[in-house]
Design an enzyme around this catalytic site. Sequence first.
Site, PDB file in Angstrom:
ATOM      1  N   SER A  79       0.835  -1.191   0.000  1.00  0.00           N
ATOM      2  CA  SER A  79       0.000   0.000   0.000  1.00  0.00           C
ATOM      3  C   SER A  79       0.882   1.257   0.000  1.00  0.00           C
ATOM      4  O   SER A  79       1.746   1.407  -0.853  1.00  0.00           O
ATOM      5  CB  SER A  79      -0.953  -0.052   1.204  1.00  0.00           C
ATOM      6  OG  SER A  79      -1.933   0.930   1.147  1.00  0.00           O
ATOM      7  N   HIS A  97      -2.271  -1.100  -4.476  1.00  0.00           N
ATOM      8  CA  HIS A  97      -3.708  -1.066  -4.692  1.00  0.00           C
ATOM      9  C   HIS A  97      -4.177   0.389  -4.682  1.00  0.00           C
ATOM     10  O   HIS A  97      -3.392   1.305  -4.449  1.00  0.00           O
ATOM     11  CB  HIS A  97      -4.474  -1.902  -3.671  1.00  0.00           C
ATOM     12  CG  HIS A  97      -4.290  -1.453  -2.249  1.00  0.00           C
ATOM     13  ND1 HIS A  97      -4.694  -2.208  -1.169  1.00  0.00           N
ATOM     14  CD2 HIS A  97      -3.743  -0.340  -1.694  1.00  0.00           C
ATOM     15  CE1 HIS A  97      -4.420  -1.586  -0.041  1.00  0.00           C
ATOM     16  NE2 HIS A  97      -3.852  -0.449  -0.342  1.00  0.00           N
TER      17      HIS A  97
END
Length: 198
Positions: free
Chosen positions: A97, A121
């Site tokens: 992330s 993501h």
Amino acid sequence: MQTTFLTLKTPYGYETKDSHSVFSQDFKISIHEIITEEYAMEVIELLLAFQNEDPNRRIDLFISSPGGSVSAGFMIKGVIDVLKNPIRTIACGFPSSMGAVLAVILSNDRHALPYTRFMFHQPWRKDFSGQASDFLIYAKEMETEKIIIYQLLAEKSVLSESEIDLLCDRDTWIDTDQAITMGFISDVLKKGDLYETK
């Protein structure tokens, strides 16, 4: 940051020091926790302290963070952009992330340790609630964050923003070979590379 104490042998006997002091003696910072505003400020304070001590010495950032606040990550990015010291990032473990994003966007001198994997993501939030109009405001802000992140990732890689968009559409794990092909890192460090001449 959690502190571990080490007992070190010195020419004058044994001395107990905290692990952060030992690590930072060589201008190294570990970014391994969830990135909150408070944690980002701790990292920033170390960066500024290093600059004050020697603005020409390279700072190594070891990044294995599982992610965290986008705004906190941008705090670190903003300070590094105006810092005098050269920065080398070394991804290790499983940066995910915002942790994976920072491993790519903080420097042009980007590397990884063996066995590293990255997870990318879309930005997401779990901390908002309110009326329908509030959700629309948050959605617009998340879209702005996504655009900025994708632009930064594209600038530091060989991928276009649309390709970054596809990569980040769902949780996507990549290994170091893929990261090198995409331009996210230049190489995987080998024995002795950590202490190359600065």
